[in-house]
Design an enzyme around this catalytic site. Structure first.
Site, mmCIF file in Angstrom:
data_model
loop_
_atom_site.group_PDB
_atom_site.id
_atom_site.type_symbol
_atom_site.label_atom_id
_atom_site.label_comp_id
_atom_site.label_asym_id
_atom_site.label_seq_id
_atom_site.Cartn_x
_atom_site.Cartn_y
_atom_site.Cartn_z
ATOM 1 N N HIS A 186 0.810 -1.265 0.239
ATOM 2 C CA HIS A 186 0.089 -0.402 -0.030
ATOM 3 C C HIS A 186 0.827 1.251 -0.003
ATOM 4 O O HIS A 186 0.794 1.918 -0.676
ATOM 5 C CB HIS A 186 -0.693 -0.310 1.383
ATOM 6 N N LYS A 228 -17.487 -6.299 5.194
ATOM 7 C CA LYS A 228 -16.303 -7.133 6.260
ATOM 8 C C LYS A 228 -16.039 -6.753 7.506
ATOM 9 O O LYS A 228 -16.877 -6.297 8.724
ATOM 10 C CB LYS A 228 -15.196 -6.563 5.560
ATOM 11 N N ARG A 250 -1.879 -6.047 -8.087
ATOM 12 C CA ARG A 250 -1.247 -7.105 -7.809
ATOM 13 C C ARG A 250 -0.890 -8.297 -8.489
ATOM 14 O O ARG A 250 0.128 -8.336 -9.270
ATOM 15 C CB ARG A 250 -1.236 -8.044 -6.662
ATOM 16 N N SER A 293 -3.196 -7.781 3.274
ATOM 17 C CA SER A 293 -3.753 -7.487 4.242
ATOM 18 C C SER A 293 -3.512 -8.799 4.939
ATOM 19 O O SER A 293 -3.329 -9.082 5.524
ATOM 20 C CB SER A 293 -4.568 -6.478 4.754
#
Length: 161
Positions: free
Chosen positions: A17, A41, A90, A128
Site C-alpha cells: 500500500h 467485512k 497485484r 493484508s
C-alpha cells in the site's frame, strides 16, 4: 495533476500500500488515502485505528492526507473535488474486479478517472489478509509492514490469546 483518492480497507496497511501511496504522491498534487468503512467485512482494526496507523506511516509525504469515509466512493470524490482514483494492482485477478469498479464509477460520474498502478514486484504476493494470518500465528511480518503496524498487530493478537 490535481487531487487523487486512494481508497481501501487497509486492514492493516502494508508496504505494498505504501508503495502505491508514495508513487501516487509523486504524480498528483494531493493524495487522500481514504479508509473505507465496509459493512460486508469484519476488520481486525477499527476504522479509527486504521486511520491512525496510516497517518503515522504516511507522515513523510507532505501532500498525503488520511481520512475515512462511508458510502459510495463517487459521492466522497465529489465532496473532496477529486477527479482521480488510484488503484494498486497485484495480479490479473485484481484487474478484473477493479475494471468492473472503474466502469461503474465512470458510469456514475464520467469526470472521474481511475488510474491503475502495478505494484512493485517485491510486493506482488502481499495482502493484508496474508499479513494478518502470519501475525496471528506469531510469524515475523517486519519485512511486510512498517514497525508501527507490526507492533499494533502484536498487541491485537496478544489480546485475543
Amino acid at each position: 495533476m490535481g487531487i487523487a483518492v486512494y481508497p481501501g480497507s487497509f486492514d492493516p496497511v502494508t508496504y505494498g500500500h505504501l508503495d502505491i501511496v508514495e508513487r501516487g504522491s509523486k504524480v498528483f498534487d494531493k493524495v487522500i488515502v481514504a479508509v473505507l468503512y465496509n459493512r460486508s467485512k469484519t476488520p481486525l482494526f477499527t476504522i479509527e485505528e486504521r486511520v491512525e496507523l496510516l497517518r503515522k506511516v504516511t507522515s513523510q509525504f507532505p501532500n498525503v492526507e488520511v481520512e475515512s469515509f462511508n458510502g459510495l466512493l463517487i459521492d466522497y470524490m465529489r465532496k473532496k473535488n477529486a477527479k482521480a482514483i488510484i488503484k494498486g494492482l497485484r495480479a490479473i485477478s485484481d484487474f478484473e474486479y477493479e475494471l468492473q469498479m472503474a466502469s461503474i464509477n465512470k458510469k456514475l460520474d464520467d469526470s472521474v478517472e481511475t488510474f491503475f498502478m502495478m505494484t512493485n514486484n517485491k510486493y506482488s504476493y502481499l495482502s493484508s489478509s496474508i499479513v494478518k494470518e502470519l501475525a496471528k500465528y506469531g510469524a515475523s511480518v517486519s519485512d511486510l509492514v512498517p514497525e508501527a503496524v507490526e507492533e499494533a498487530l502484536r498487541k491485537k493478537f496478544q489480546k485475543e490469546s
